[in-house]
Design an enzyme around this catalytic site. Sequence first.
Site, PDB file in Angstrom:
ATOM      1  N   ASN A 212     -19.303  -3.896  27.753  1.00 46.47           N
ATOM      2  CA  ASN A 212     -18.621  -3.395  28.958  1.00 46.47           C
ATOM      3  C   ASN A 212     -18.247  -1.925  28.797  1.00 46.47           C
ATOM      4  O   ASN A 212     -18.349  -1.149  29.755  1.00 46.47           O
ATOM      5  CB  ASN A 212     -17.387  -4.246  29.279  1.00 46.47           C
ATOM      6  CG  ASN A 212     -17.785  -5.548  29.944  1.00 46.47           C
ATOM      7  OD1 ASN A 212     -18.149  -5.571  31.112  1.00 46.47           O
ATOM      8  ND2 ASN A 212     -17.761  -6.632  29.181  1.00 46.47           N
TER       9      ASN A 212
ATOM     10  N   HIS B  94     -12.000 -10.278  33.126  1.00 46.74           N
ATOM     11  CA  HIS B  94     -11.868 -11.615  32.544  1.00 46.74           C
ATOM     12  C   HIS B  94     -13.086 -12.440  32.967  1.00 46.74           C
ATOM     13  O   HIS B  94     -13.433 -12.464  34.153  1.00 46.74           O
ATOM     14  CB  HIS B  94     -10.577 -12.274  33.038  1.00 46.74           C
ATOM     15  CG  HIS B  94     -10.353 -13.604  32.410  1.00 46.74           C
ATOM     16  ND1 HIS B  94      -9.946 -13.744  31.103  1.00 46.74           N
ATOM     17  CD2 HIS B  94     -10.537 -14.861  32.881  1.00 46.74           C
ATOM     18  CE1 HIS B  94      -9.861 -15.021  30.804  1.00 46.74           C
ATOM     19  NE2 HIS B  94     -10.219 -15.719  31.870  1.00 46.74           N
TER      20      HIS B  94
ATOM     21  N   ASN C 214      -8.158  -5.009  33.784  1.00 47.11           N
ATOM     22  CA  ASN C 214      -8.768  -5.894  32.786  1.00 47.11           C
ATOM     23  C   ASN C 214      -9.936  -6.641  33.422  1.00 47.11           C
ATOM     24  O   ASN C 214      -9.930  -6.875  34.635  1.00 47.11           O
ATOM     25  CB  ASN C 214      -7.723  -6.909  32.307  1.00 47.11           C
ATOM     26  CG  ASN C 214      -8.275  -7.853  31.255  1.00 47.11           C
ATOM     27  OD1 ASN C 214      -8.957  -7.434  30.314  1.00 47.11           O
ATOM     28  ND2 ASN C 214      -8.005  -9.147  31.403  1.00 47.11           N
TER      29      ASN C 214
ATOM     30  N   ARG D 254      -6.016  -8.579  22.612  1.00 48.58           N
ATOM     31  CA  ARG D 254      -4.579  -8.601  22.334  1.00 48.58           C
ATOM     32  C   ARG D 254      -3.831  -8.576  23.650  1.00 48.58           C
ATOM     33  O   ARG D 254      -4.299  -7.950  24.606  1.00 48.58           O
ATOM     34  CB  ARG D 254      -4.146  -7.351  21.559  1.00 48.58           C
ATOM     35  CG  ARG D 254      -4.556  -7.399  20.165  1.00 48.58           C
ATOM     36  CD  ARG D 254      -4.048  -6.238  19.344  1.00 48.58           C
ATOM     37  NE  ARG D 254      -4.603  -6.411  18.028  1.00 48.58           N
ATOM     38  CZ  ARG D 254      -4.090  -7.209  17.101  1.00 48.58           C
ATOM     39  NH1 ARG D 254      -2.960  -7.847  17.323  1.00 48.58           N
ATOM     40  NH2 ARG D 254      -4.681  -7.379  15.940  1.00 48.58           N
TER      41      ARG D 254
ATOM     42  N   GLY E  93     -18.600  -4.391  22.801  1.00 48.43           N
ATOM     43  CA  GLY E  93     -18.515  -3.168  23.600  1.00 48.43           C
ATOM     44  C   GLY E  93     -19.590  -3.019  24.654  1.00 48.43           C
ATOM     45  O   GLY E  93     -19.893  -1.896  25.066  1.00 48.43           O
TER      46      GLY E  93
HETATM   47  C1  GAR Z   1     -16.222  -9.799  27.966  1.00 48.40           C
HETATM   48  O1  GAR Z   1     -16.967 -10.922  28.370  1.00 48.40           O
HETATM   49  C2  GAR Z   1     -14.840  -9.833  28.593  1.00 48.40           C
HETATM   50  O2  GAR Z   1     -14.831 -10.396  29.876  1.00 48.40           O
HETATM   51  C3  GAR Z   1     -14.093 -10.684  27.608  1.00 48.40           C
HETATM   52  O3  GAR Z   1     -14.545 -10.245  26.359  1.00 48.40           O
HETATM   53  C4  GAR Z   1     -15.920  -9.867  26.474  1.00 48.40           C
HETATM   54  C5  GAR Z   1     -16.110  -8.523  25.790  1.00 48.40           C
HETATM   55  O4  GAR Z   1     -17.480  -8.237  25.695  1.00 48.40           O
HETATM   56  N1  GAR Z   1     -12.686 -10.551  27.766  1.00 48.40           N
HETATM   57  C6  GAR Z   1     -11.854 -11.576  27.639  1.00 48.40           C
HETATM   58  O5  GAR Z   1     -12.208 -12.708  27.364  1.00 48.40           O
HETATM   59  C7  GAR Z   1     -10.390 -11.236  27.877  1.00 48.40           C
HETATM   60  N2  GAR Z   1      -9.618 -12.432  28.044  1.00 48.40           N
HETATM   61  P1  GAR Z   1     -17.966  -6.786  25.297  1.00 48.40           P
HETATM   62  O6  GAR Z   1     -17.230  -6.415  24.007  1.00 48.40           O
HETATM   63  O7  GAR Z   1     -19.442  -6.916  25.072  1.00 48.40           O
HETATM   64  O8  GAR Z   1     -17.614  -5.852  26.419  1.00 48.40           O
END
Ligand code: GAR
Length: 212
Positions: free
Chosen positions: A13, A108, A106, A90, A11
């Site tokens: 982000n 990525h 989203n 998901r 979490g």
């Molecule tokens: C982030 O790096 C995001 O870009 C990635 O998951 C992480 C979540 O971090 N998302 C993906 O890979 C989606 N395909 P967080 O829980 O610390 O925000």
Amino acid sequence: MRIAVFASGRGTNFASIARAVKKGRVKAGLALLVCDNPRAGVLGRARRAGVKVALVERKDFSTKAEFENKIIQFLEEEKIDLIVLAGFMRILGPGLVAKYRNKIINIHPAILPCFKGAQAIKDAFDYGAKVTGVTVHFVDEKTDHGPIILQQAVKISPSDTLESLEAKIHKIEHRLYPRAVKLFVEGRLSLAGRQVKITAPEAPPAPPRGLK
Ligand code: GAR
């Protein structure tokens, strides 16, 4: 405007967006966290930030459609205008995507369309890429595919380890995602096919003539 963040993990982000909302840099309400993982670190962050939590676990529903209908019920109750996927591990089904068409974004951790999927940082590192980065995009029915809002590149230097690359990527994410959310909230994004146009903020009114 009312925002829901969807997250499954740490979490960080979520935290960067919550901070931008709290400081008034993003003028919107962070109304809801949707989380599918009871062990996710993001749950504690949401509770500390005073954000309502909807914990919805896939295992409690026999079909994906029923799982997503439960989520839609929370979104409707909270009158959500924008869904921000922040590490929600998901793939959204067509019903949810169609219902919130062009209202789901989203982040990525790669320069799409390279390194799609759940382990993009590791995939770029293992591949020996010299450049990777971060993409924020609208969500459509295909995974990691919708129109691109913002991208920022990151160099992978010979001295980088997977851990140092992850740290660089996350640092960029935490700046880029609040910026993208702000653009959406201010109504500055428009779509023409795959092209996302970003309009400039309105210029302040000119001072009356004769005044210095
Ligand atoms: C982030 O790096 C995001 O870009 C990635 O998951 C992480 C979540 O971090 N998302 C993906 O890979 C989606 N395909 P967080 O829980 O610390 O925000």
